[in-house]
Design a protein around this motif. Sequence first.
Motif, mmCIF file in Angstrom:
data_model
loop_
_atom_site.group_PDB
_atom_site.id
_atom_site.type_symbol
_atom_site.label_atom_id
_atom_site.label_comp_id
_atom_site.label_asym_id
_atom_site.label_seq_id
_atom_site.Cartn_x
_atom_site.Cartn_y
_atom_site.Cartn_z
ATOM 1 N N ILE A 73 0.839 -1.198 0.000
ATOM 2 C CA ILE A 73 0.000 0.000 0.000
ATOM 3 C C ILE A 73 0.874 1.247 0.000
ATOM 4 O O ILE A 73 0.629 2.195 -0.760
ATOM 5 C CB ILE A 73 -0.959 -0.013 1.215
ATOM 6 C CG1 ILE A 73 -1.978 -1.151 1.068
ATOM 7 C CG2 ILE A 73 -1.671 1.322 1.359
ATOM 8 C CD1 ILE A 73 -2.805 -1.422 2.310
ATOM 9 N N ILE A 74 1.912 1.250 0.811
ATOM 10 C CA ILE A 74 2.842 2.386 0.838
ATOM 11 C C ILE A 74 3.489 2.586 -0.529
ATOM 12 O O ILE A 74 3.602 3.713 -1.022
ATOM 13 C CB ILE A 74 3.906 2.194 1.940
ATOM 14 C CG1 ILE A 74 3.274 2.395 3.318
ATOM 15 C CG2 ILE A 74 5.087 3.149 1.746
ATOM 16 C CD1 ILE A 74 4.192 2.082 4.481
ATOM 17 N N ASN A 75 3.886 1.498 -1.172
ATOM 18 C CA ASN A 75 4.495 1.593 -2.501
ATOM 19 C C ASN A 75 3.516 2.198 -3.507
ATOM 20 O O ASN A 75 3.916 3.020 -4.352
ATOM 21 C CB ASN A 75 4.975 0.230 -2.977
ATOM 22 C CG ASN A 75 6.158 -0.274 -2.187
ATOM 23 O OD1 ASN A 75 6.835 0.480 -1.484
ATOM 24 N ND2 ASN A 75 6.406 -1.573 -2.268
ATOM 25 N N GLN A 76 2.251 1.795 -3.441
ATOM 26 C CA GLN A 76 1.238 2.358 -4.343
ATOM 27 C C GLN A 76 1.064 3.851 -4.100
ATOM 28 O O GLN A 76 0.960 4.641 -5.041
ATOM 29 C CB GLN A 76 -0.107 1.642 -4.158
ATOM 30 C CG GLN A 76 -0.147 0.261 -4.732
ATOM 31 C CD GLN A 76 -0.089 0.273 -6.243
ATOM 32 O OE1 GLN A 76 -0.597 1.176 -6.915
ATOM 33 N NE2 GLN A 76 0.550 -0.727 -6.808
ATOM 34 N N ILE A 77 1.047 4.246 -2.832
ATOM 35 C CA ILE A 77 0.887 5.662 -2.502
ATOM 36 C C ILE A 77 2.103 6.452 -2.975
ATOM 37 O O ILE A 77 1.973 7.534 -3.552
ATOM 38 C CB ILE A 77 0.647 5.842 -0.989
ATOM 39 C CG1 ILE A 77 -0.712 5.243 -0.606
ATOM 40 C CG2 ILE A 77 0.712 7.315 -0.600
ATOM 41 C CD1 ILE A 77 -0.953 5.141 0.889
ATOM 42 N N ARG A 78 3.288 5.922 -2.751
ATOM 43 C CA ARG A 78 4.517 6.618 -3.187
ATOM 44 C C ARG A 78 4.535 6.770 -4.713
ATOM 45 O O ARG A 78 4.911 7.823 -5.226
ATOM 46 C CB ARG A 78 5.761 5.853 -2.740
ATOM 47 C CG ARG A 78 5.933 5.768 -1.259
ATOM 48 C CD ARG A 78 6.723 6.943 -0.742
ATOM 49 N NE ARG A 78 6.985 6.751 0.674
ATOM 50 C CZ ARG A 78 6.527 7.555 1.619
ATOM 51 N NH1 ARG A 78 5.809 8.597 1.308
ATOM 52 N NH2 ARG A 78 6.786 7.327 2.887
#
Length: 179
Positions: free
Chosen positions: A165-170
Amino acid sequence: MKYWIILVTLIGFLLASCASDMNQRMRAKPSAFGPLNSITVIADQEDWEKIKDTLNFYFEAPYPLLPQPEPQFDLRHFTPANLVASNARRKLRTYLIIADQQDTSSSTLKIIKNDVKTYSDYNGENGYSVKLARDKWAQNQLLVYLYGNQLSEVKTAIAERYQAIINQIREFERSALDK
């Protein structure tokens, strides 16, 4: 002659209704706003009280390599009622929408059922589902839907999928950072 007048009147009504419908569809969505590295969590108040520590642990963890601890993301919580109460709250940049499927009276679950085209009560062997969407209320907006058979499975989903999820947001925020 009578039929001609009736036909012209009907065509006029048809064109007028199509024009207003087309006008609504053609209206541009506003641009999303809000700070980068900020996540708006949409969840029922009872669910928020039970999962906020888990969310804080994974998403507000200190950003690596900084001389002084800074959280990776700032979390803010709204209930679905808070979201509906203010038009500006629907124009923020990044949302994490969380629901427990066992709570059939959940307002958040109703939002998820309405938004997620592939929604299913069955979430596979993991017991949870994570779905992404873009631009629901505004342009340049990311929505992450996270729901599970029980709240404990939602917590498991957070623990197992937080990095993805963090990777998608970044990745989503990269264009704004480049500007």
